[in-house]
Design an enzyme around this catalytic site. Structure first.
Site, PDB file in Angstrom:
ATOM      1  N   HIS A 201      20.076  42.047   3.718  1.00  0.00           N
ATOM      2  CA  HIS A 201      21.233  42.700   3.107  1.00  0.00           C
ATOM      3  C   HIS A 201      20.867  44.106   2.629  1.00  0.00           C
ATOM      4  CE1 HIS A 201      21.373  38.292   2.344  1.00  0.00           C
ATOM      5  NE2 HIS A 201      22.541  38.439   2.934  1.00  0.00           N
TER       6      HIS A 201
ATOM      7  N   HIS B 183      28.765  41.252   4.246  1.00  0.00           N
ATOM      8  CA  HIS B 183      27.593  40.424   3.989  1.00  0.00           C
ATOM      9  C   HIS B 183      26.300  41.195   4.216  1.00  0.00           C
ATOM     10  CE1 HIS B 183      25.719  36.161   4.734  1.00  0.00           C
ATOM     11  NE2 HIS B 183      24.834  36.988   4.223  1.00  0.00           N
TER      12      HIS B 183
ATOM     13  N   HIS C 189      17.330  38.314   8.880  1.00  0.00           N
ATOM     14  CA  HIS C 189      18.642  38.344   8.224  1.00  0.00           C
ATOM     15  C   HIS C 189      18.413  38.954   6.859  1.00  0.00           C
ATOM     16  CE1 HIS C 189      22.453  37.528   6.500  1.00  0.00           C
ATOM     17  NE2 HIS C 189      21.978  36.614   5.664  1.00  0.00           N
TER      18      HIS C 189
ATOM     19  N   GLU D  46      21.332  29.335   5.242  1.00  0.00           N
ATOM     20  CA  GLU D  46      21.776  30.141   6.383  1.00  0.00           C
ATOM     21  C   GLU D  46      20.788  30.079   7.556  1.00  0.00           C
ATOM     22  OE1 GLU D  46      24.744  33.560   5.361  1.00  0.00           O
ATOM     23  OE2 GLU D  46      22.877  33.894   4.258  1.00  0.00           O
TER      24      GLU D  46
END
Length: 184
Positions: free
Chosen positions: A42, A103, A40, A21
């Site tokens: 989660h 996501h 990035h 990613e």
């Protein structure tokens, strides 16, 4: 944490390949020259938020950071190529956080401190809203009160990110001291 150049194909950390990613980071860097860090991640509450059509409301002080809104990247398909990365960067625009459907999030900052701050504060804002909603109807901060809070509580108060960062580092240091003391 891995430092990479926007045109890299490896992490620069030995022989490990770059994460699939990587275009999340590369295309935000290309679109936003002032950004030096993209997180990035989660986080639990933000990821749950990503699985809804909820709108972030101005319910707590942490939400004030996002008074201009957050981007919504409305596909659960992983961002694994430049075209998807450009679409995410366009979704983020000049905002600080974009939510990736089902996501997680991408947070952008002029420094590592800012990007981490935005990621942490967004998760806290979502958590506060979820808890408040369980307690009853939301009391959304009225626009005239929000305008008074922005200079003190939002990313407009650039020193705030550093203060929160310093507090997080103290928490880590205190936890580490407790672990070391517990071994004695």
């Amino acid at each position: 944490m891995t430092a990479v150049h926007a045109c890299s194909t490896s992490s620069g950390a030995g022989t490990a390949p770059i994460h699939n990613e990587y275009p999340i980071h590369a295309e935000i860097f290309r679109a936003r020259p002032e950004v030096t860090c993209v997180v990035h991640t989660h986080p639990f509450y933000a990821s749950a938020f990503a699985g809804t059509e909820w709108k972030l409301e101005m319910v707590g002080q942490d939400a004030v950071n996002f008074h201009r809104g957050v981007g919504r990247y409305d596909t659960a398909v992983l961002v694994t190529d430049a075209a998807k990365g450009r679409a995410l960067a366009a979704t983020l625009g000049d905002l600080d956080v974009a939510v990736l459907a089902n996501h997680g999030i991408a947070a952008a900052g002029r420094t590592v401190v800012e990007a981490v701050y935005f990621a942490v504060e967004f998760d806290r804002a979502v958590r506060m809203q979820a808890l408040a909603q369980q307690m009853g109807p939301l009391r959304i901060t009225p626009p005239e009160e929000l305008a008074q809070l922005i200079p003190y509580l939002s990313n407009a108060a650039r020193g705030r990110a550093q203060g929160v960062w310093d507090w997080m580092l103290r928490q880590v240091a205190n936890a580490e001291q407790g672990r070391v003391a517990g071994r004695a």
